[in-house]
Design a protein around this motif. Structure first.
Motif, PDB file in Angstrom:
ATOM      1  N   LYS A  14     -21.493  13.155   1.117  1.00  0.00           N
ATOM      2  CA  LYS A  14     -22.556  13.085   0.107  1.00  0.00           C
ATOM      3  C   LYS A  14     -23.828  12.483   0.703  1.00  0.00           C
ATOM      4  O   LYS A  14     -24.926  12.970   0.442  1.00  0.00           O
ATOM      5  CB  LYS A  14     -22.106  12.244  -1.090  1.00  0.00           C
ATOM      6  CG  LYS A  14     -21.027  12.886  -1.925  1.00  0.00           C
ATOM      7  CD  LYS A  14     -20.581  11.922  -3.012  1.00  0.00           C
ATOM      8  CE  LYS A  14     -19.389  12.427  -3.774  1.00  0.00           C
ATOM      9  NZ  LYS A  14     -18.964  11.446  -4.806  1.00  0.00           N
ATOM     10  N   VAL A  15     -23.674  11.441   1.499  1.00  0.00           N
ATOM     11  CA  VAL A  15     -24.834  10.814   2.141  1.00  0.00           C
ATOM     12  C   VAL A  15     -25.514  11.820   3.070  1.00  0.00           C
ATOM     13  O   VAL A  15     -26.741  11.955   3.064  1.00  0.00           O
ATOM     14  CB  VAL A  15     -24.423   9.537   2.902  1.00  0.00           C
ATOM     15  CG1 VAL A  15     -25.558   9.042   3.788  1.00  0.00           C
ATOM     16  CG2 VAL A  15     -23.985   8.453   1.928  1.00  0.00           C
ATOM     17  N   GLU A  16     -24.732  12.527   3.850  1.00  0.00           N
ATOM     18  CA  GLU A  16     -25.313  13.516   4.767  1.00  0.00           C
ATOM     19  C   GLU A  16     -25.980  14.654   4.015  1.00  0.00           C
ATOM     20  O   GLU A  16     -27.016  15.172   4.451  1.00  0.00           O
ATOM     21  CB  GLU A  16     -24.253  14.037   5.741  1.00  0.00           C
ATOM     22  CG  GLU A  16     -23.794  12.978   6.732  1.00  0.00           C
ATOM     23  CD  GLU A  16     -24.956  12.263   7.423  1.00  0.00           C
ATOM     24  OE1 GLU A  16     -25.863  12.940   7.955  1.00  0.00           O
ATOM     25  OE2 GLU A  16     -24.959  11.016   7.411  1.00  0.00           O
ATOM     26  N   ALA A  17     -25.444  15.044   2.865  1.00  0.00           N
ATOM     27  CA  ALA A  17     -26.066  16.094   2.052  1.00  0.00           C
ATOM     28  C   ALA A  17     -27.423  15.637   1.523  1.00  0.00           C
ATOM     29  O   ALA A  17     -28.370  16.426   1.460  1.00  0.00           O
ATOM     30  CB  ALA A  17     -25.139  16.487   0.900  1.00  0.00           C
ATOM     31  N   ILE A  18     -27.525  14.368   1.152  1.00  0.00           N
ATOM     32  CA  ILE A  18     -28.803  13.815   0.691  1.00  0.00           C
ATOM     33  C   ILE A  18     -29.828  13.858   1.814  1.00  0.00           C
ATOM     34  O   ILE A  18     -30.973  14.282   1.619  1.00  0.00           O
ATOM     35  CB  ILE A  18     -28.613  12.373   0.175  1.00  0.00           C
ATOM     36  CG1 ILE A  18     -27.786  12.380  -1.117  1.00  0.00           C
ATOM     37  CG2 ILE A  18     -29.961  11.684  -0.032  1.00  0.00           C
ATOM     38  CD1 ILE A  18     -27.268  11.011  -1.530  1.00  0.00           C
ATOM     39  N   ARG A  19     -29.423  13.435   3.003  1.00  0.00           N
ATOM     40  CA  ARG A  19     -30.336  13.449   4.150  1.00  0.00           C
ATOM     41  C   ARG A  19     -30.803  14.870   4.466  1.00  0.00           C
ATOM     42  O   ARG A  19     -31.990  15.108   4.696  1.00  0.00           O
ATOM     43  CB  ARG A  19     -29.652  12.840   5.372  1.00  0.00           C
ATOM     44  CG  ARG A  19     -29.334  11.353   5.195  1.00  0.00           C
ATOM     45  CD  ARG A  19     -28.517  10.815   6.346  1.00  0.00           C
ATOM     46  NE  ARG A  19     -29.351  10.665   7.528  1.00  0.00           N
ATOM     47  CZ  ARG A  19     -28.896  10.644   8.768  1.00  0.00           C
ATOM     48  NH1 ARG A  19     -27.607  10.796   9.022  1.00  0.00           N
ATOM     49  NH2 ARG A  19     -29.729  10.493   9.772  1.00  0.00           N
ATOM     50  N   ALA A  20     -29.868  15.803   4.457  1.00  0.00           N
ATOM     51  CA  ALA A  20     -30.209  17.201   4.756  1.00  0.00           C
ATOM     52  C   ALA A  20     -31.146  17.777   3.699  1.00  0.00           C
ATOM     53  O   ALA A  20     -32.097  18.503   4.032  1.00  0.00           O
ATOM     54  CB  ALA A  20     -28.937  18.039   4.858  1.00  0.00           C
ATOM     55  N   ALA A  21     -30.916  17.444   2.440  1.00  0.00           N
ATOM     56  CA  ALA A  21     -31.771  17.955   1.365  1.00  0.00           C
ATOM     57  C   ALA A  21     -33.200  17.438   1.515  1.00  0.00           C
ATOM     58  O   ALA A  21     -34.162  18.183   1.293  1.00  0.00           O
ATOM     59  CB  ALA A  21     -31.198  17.541   0.002  1.00  0.00           C
TER      60      ALA A  21
END
Length: 145
Positions: free
Chosen positions: A117-124
């Motif tokens: 989830k943290v990585e998805a936030i960064r990617a977004a």
């Protein structure tokens, strides 16, 4: 001394004592554990735009829309956002780039799903802004509620 003021004082002290009793603290569930094991504290740093040109970059409204769309659904149990000033310097730059920034703080159980989830936030954020990075700092956390 009159009994009425003493009774009032006794009631007031009893009420104040109730504010510090262990039962008054909300904890014990999955989102508010009395004690944690395996939790981490993650801090994400998002650059919004030049510090000396607030009209450029990401607006406060756009930041909140990002928060509502990308962050809150992934971590609905709570988080913190702080306004910060940051700077960094690319190897090709002659001086630091000074940025208006947001610091997102999330404490959560350290699981593969939460790390994703943290990585998805960064990617977004990188997709939305074209930024090269979102700084992530993660440390073990001793959390209690």
């Amino acid at each position: 001394m009159n009994a009425r003021p003493l009774a009032t004082l006794a009631c007031l002290l009893a009420l104040l004592a109730g504010c510090t009793m262990p039962g008054a603290v909300r904890h014990g569930g999955a989102t508010h554990p009395a004690q944690t094991q395996g939790w981490v504290d993650t801090r994400l740093y998002f650059g919004l735009g030049p510090a000396d040109q607030p009209q450029q970059g990401v607006s406060e409204q756009a930041w909140r829309e990002f928060l509502d769309r990308e962050v809150t659904p992934r971590f609905p149990d709570g988080l913190s956002v702080l306004d910060v000033y940051g700077q960094w310097q690319d190897a090709r730059q002659s001086g630091p780039e000074r940025l208006r920034s947001k610091l997102l703080v999330i404490d959560y159980p350290d699981t593969p799903a939460n790390r994703a989830k943290v990585e998805a936030i960064r990617a977004a954020w990188k997709r939305r802004t074209g930024d090269q990075s979102v700084l992530r700092v993660t440390q073990p956390a001793d959390v209690s509620f």
